[in-house]
Write an enzyme that holds these catalytic residues in place. Structure first.
Site, PDB file in Angstrom:
ATOM      1  N   SER A   1       0.791  -1.238   0.000  1.00  0.00           N
ATOM      2  CA  SER A   1       0.000   0.000   0.000  1.00  0.00           C
ATOM      3  C   SER A   1       0.817   1.278   0.000  1.00  0.00           C
ATOM      4  O   SER A   1       0.241   2.370  -0.110  1.00  0.00           O
ATOM      5  CB  SER A   1      -0.952   0.007   1.202  1.00  0.00           C
ATOM      6  OG  SER A   1      -2.021  -0.883   0.994  1.00  0.00           O
TER       7      SER A   1
ATOM      8  N   LYS B   1       0.193   3.860  -2.695  1.00  0.00           N
ATOM      9  CA  LYS B   1      -0.833   4.909  -2.632  1.00  0.00           C
ATOM     10  C   LYS B   1      -0.237   6.304  -2.505  1.00  0.00           C
ATOM     11  O   LYS B   1      -0.937   7.299  -2.723  1.00  0.00           O
ATOM     12  CB  LYS B   1      -1.791   4.609  -1.490  1.00  0.00           C
ATOM     13  CG  LYS B   1      -2.643   3.373  -1.774  1.00  0.00           C
ATOM     14  CD  LYS B   1      -3.325   2.806  -0.545  1.00  0.00           C
ATOM     15  CE  LYS B   1      -4.077   1.519  -0.918  1.00  0.00           C
ATOM     16  NZ  LYS B   1      -4.517   0.729   0.236  1.00  0.00           N
TER      17      LYS B   1
ATOM     18  N   SER C   1      -6.284   3.674   4.171  1.00  0.00           N
ATOM     19  CA  SER C   1      -5.618   2.815   3.179  1.00  0.00           C
ATOM     20  C   SER C   1      -6.627   2.057   2.326  1.00  0.00           C
ATOM     21  O   SER C   1      -6.464   0.875   2.029  1.00  0.00           O
ATOM     22  CB  SER C   1      -4.664   1.820   3.870  1.00  0.00           C
ATOM     23  OG  SER C   1      -3.757   1.269   2.950  1.00  0.00           O
TER      24      SER C   1
END
Length: 478
Positions: free
Chosen positions: A82, A85, A139
């Site tokens: 993640s 991102k 997230s």
């Protein structure tokens, strides 16, 4: 004969005057003609400490300069999870309007159910900024896909583009922007980092991307949020049917969590966590202390190692390095008295730095830095000596900083203001002598020289002609 000698003296004085003016207008060009300064990278620090890190790949950089302060396999290709991102958020900030209302489409359903979600609903209308909060704090993979499709349509110029095509456009944009940031060992195939063998990066590439993202105030603001309550779009509160249910977006970054006694880091300012079974535990963190901002990246670490590794890196940076700024643009470096200045002028002149110098330096190296000034106009004692006219911004010297014999920075030294020269007799007879432009003064001096030269030639010719005529007359009537 006397007239001839007088003219020669006048021409000599004018020649000297012109050469002096030319010297002022054309100072020694041992510096860049455009006024720029050549900054070189600092000499490598002698600081040599080895950190025990659990991460497979790691890097520590200083945010302002991008200088690498510590690294472990920084260019090894690993899965980012993640932390992807960060790039998704950067592209949203750079290409979108954060106040724009975005309608969540079917792209959100592409988020794997076993992945982290912001729990946004199909058809929900939400601002792009709130989507960023759902992306970076909670997230949310669903938020990532919604952002990707929205930005893909914007950059393609087609607001009705199907979401699968819009997402493909966004992935192209991700890789293009990464390449622009010189993150050349990366390849992205989705906006959230859910595992794909063709989706990878490096610790250093991620640091470059994070550094760019941290230049944006809204990004810095969001990545410090630890908790946010957000009303649900569809569901109602079971205890109060007239109210919306609440979504709870919680940041998993324990460096920001004051309730985490073991891992909380008081200087932390962000940024993003990440985990998949293939990537291991990943963390891109940032911290600010003593006027210095650091970014640390750890990839493929352990559950506890991601926090411990990151704190070790950040503490290492603050312990061994400092932001060194001995010189600011416009700072007065010296003051001198200009000779031959106009009577109405004091002749006092500040010499200032054309460029500043600010860089991250190993603390142990600061005392070793040497400063040297080279003046372009000097007297017999090699001291700065200037004679009017002097123009504003005139380069009169160079300031150099060196470390271990290697130049780490240079700055031109310039006149803070212009100073006119004292008026001489020639100025009083020169047209346009009141003009303060040195260039025009030089031009008019040349005109005077040409006129006097022509006058001299004419006088000489006339004198010779008269003498010949007198000799002829005397012989004829003798």
């Amino acid at each position: 004969m006397k007239r001839f000698l007088a003219l020669i003296v006048v021409l000599f004085v004018l020649s000297f005057h012109i050469q002096s003016a030319a010297a002022v207008l054309n100072p020694e060009n041992s510096h860049n003609q455009d006024g720029s300064t050549d900054f070189t990278e600092n000499a490598e620090s002698s600081t040599a400490s080895t950190l025990e890190l659990e991460a497979e790949g790691a890097v520590l950089i200083e945010q302002e300069t991008g200088k690498v302060l510590y690294e472990k396999n920084k260019d090894e290709k690993l899965y980012p999870a993640s932390t992807t991102k960060i790039l998704t958020a950067l592209l949203a900030i750079e290409n979108g309007n954060l106040d724009e209302i975005v309608t969540v489409g079917n792209e959100a359903n592409l988020a794997p159910r076993d992945s982290s979600l912001a729990c946004i609903d199909i058809g929900e209308q939400i601002t792009l900024k709130d989507l960023l909060v759902g992306l970076l704090v909670s997230s949310g993979n669903d938020a990532a896909l919604t952002i990707g499709a929205h930005i893909g349509r914007i950059v393609s110029g087609d607001p009705d583009m199907p979401y699968n095509q819009a997402l493909d456009k966004f992935y192209e944009l991700m890789n293009k922007r990464a390449a622009e940031l010189e993150a050349t060992n990366s390849h992205f195939v989705n906006p959230h980092g859910y595992h794909n063998k063709d989706h990878y990066t490096t610790a250093y590439d991620l640091a470059l991307i994070a550094r760019e993202a941290m230049k944006h105030e809204v990004f810095r603001e969001i990545v410090q949020i630890t908790y946010r309550e957000y009303p649900d779009w569809n569901e109602v509160d079971k205890n109060a049917p007239t109210k919306k249910a609440t979504r709870y977006w919680v940041n998993k970054n324990k460096l920001l969590d004051k309730g985490s006694k073991e891992y909380y880091y008081p200087h932390a300012t962000g940024i993003k966590t990440g985990y998949t079974s293939h990537s291991g535990h990943c963390l891109v963190s940032s911290a600010a202390k003593d006027g210095m901002n650091l970014i640390a990246v750890v990839l493929k670490s352990t559950r506890n190692g991601q926090w411990i590794d990151s704190k070790k890196l950040l503490e290492y940076g603050f312990e061994h390095y400092t932001m060194y700024e001995p010189l600011k643009q416009g700072q007065v470096v010296a003051t001198t008295q200009v000779s031959n200045h106009a009577s109405e002028d004091s002749g006092a002149l500040n010499i200032v730095a054309a460029q500043g110098f600010r860089d991250v330096i190993a603390k142990e190296d600061v005392a070793k830095i040497q400063q040297n000034i080279e003046w372009y106009y000097t007297d017999e004692n090699n001291q700065l000596h200037l004679e009017a006219p002097v123009y504003k911004g005139q380069v009169v010297g160079k300031l150099t900083y060196s470390l271990n014999g290697k130049v780490i920075a240079q700055s031109e030294l310039i006149a803070e203001r212009g100073i006119e020269r004292k008026k001489a007799i020639i100025d009083m007879i020169t047209p346009g002598s009141e003009d303060k432009s040195a260039t025009k003064g030089l031009f008019s001096s040349w005109i005077v020289v040409v006129i006097l030269f022509l006058a001299f030639i004419g006088a000489a010719f006339y004198t010779l002609k008269r003498r010949k005529r007198r000799r002829y007359t005397l012989r004829r009537y003798r």
